[in-house]
Design an enzyme around this catalytic site. Sequence first.
Site, PDB file in Angstrom:
ATOM      1  CG  ASP A 209     -47.557   0.252 -28.629  1.00 36.36           C
ATOM      2  OD1 ASP A 209     -46.729   0.940 -28.010  1.00 36.36           O
ATOM      3  OD2 ASP A 209     -48.759   0.216 -28.312  1.00 36.36           O
ATOM      4  CG  ASP A 211     -53.262  -0.763 -26.338  1.00 38.18           C
ATOM      5  OD1 ASP A 211     -52.331  -0.984 -25.535  1.00 38.18           O
ATOM      6  OD2 ASP A 211     -54.448  -0.731 -25.999  1.00 38.18           O
TER       7      ASP A 211
HETATM    8  N1  ADE Z   1     -46.885   3.413 -23.963  1.00 40.77           N
HETATM    9  C1  ADE Z   1     -46.526   3.037 -25.210  1.00 40.77           C
HETATM   10  N2  ADE Z   1     -47.397   2.154 -25.719  1.00 40.77           N
HETATM   11  C2  ADE Z   1     -48.355   1.958 -24.771  1.00 40.77           C
HETATM   12  C3  ADE Z   1     -49.532   1.171 -24.703  1.00 40.77           C
HETATM   13  N3  ADE Z   1     -49.897   0.387 -25.712  1.00 40.77           N
HETATM   14  N4  ADE Z   1     -50.272   1.231 -23.566  1.00 40.77           N
HETATM   15  C4  ADE Z   1     -49.896   2.033 -22.549  1.00 40.77           C
HETATM   16  N5  ADE Z   1     -48.795   2.784 -22.551  1.00 40.77           N
HETATM   17  C5  ADE Z   1     -48.029   2.762 -23.656  1.00 40.77           C
END
Ligand code: ADE
Length: 247
Positions: A209, A211
């Site tokens: 992703d 974030d």
């Molecule tokens: N693990 C996978 N994506 C994450 C994110 N955006 N923030 C923290 N841990 C994660």
Amino acid sequence: MKIGIIGGSGLDDPEIIDNPTDIEVDTPYGPPNSTLRQGRIAGKDVVLLARHGRAHTATPSHVNYRANIHALRKVGCAAILSTTAVGSLRQEIGRGDLVILDQFIDFTRHRAATFHDRFEPHNPAHTPMADPFSEPLRELLVAACRTFGYRHHDKGTVVTIEGPRFSTRAESNMFRAWGADVINMSVATECILAVEAGVPYATVAMSTDYDCWKTDEPPVNWEEIVTIFKENAEKVTSVLVEVIRRM
Ligand code: ADE
């Protein structure tokens, strides 16, 4: 040589092991988060541990990192490979890309991140941590990514946050400004303890992703992480198997 594997979210599936047997190990820190599954991969002795437990019940703050590392060392693991899902803090690290981490920033606050709760008299233990991930293991992971032609990044700085909540936009932008490339909730703690324990440790991280720093798409949610991880889990498994074959 026995190799420990710590499977993170989405990759705690013990099916990759031949002739598996489960063993219970106790440690001075209590039991590890899952039974240890011993067996063989590519003809090598391996021990698999599910970081968050087989039913994913341990939160990132309450994973017993010390017991997990201690248990793997106790059963004779001379190296530890770990997997983790990470959020990307860089445009060029896309969903499904693998990142072979070389640095961390520890932004955790509420967990035991050392084996040294007290020092022996006149013998303080301040462990060097400049290059915390094992370079030989990293090189093997990078080489395996190249062999399969997977989109990957040879280096990356992970910032490990306390969780279980995700970051605010302000935090996400701050981590970018600090030079972090990816974000997760477990790796720094685990890596610190492996270094203290003297066990070479490296991680293959999968970007799931962006974030929440990007303004042109919705912020991360857990369902997205699981979906992207499942779609790409095969890559992580094949990289691990290839590295173990070459070790
Ligand atoms: N693990 C996978 N994506 C994450 C994110 N955006 N923030 C923290 N841990 C994660």
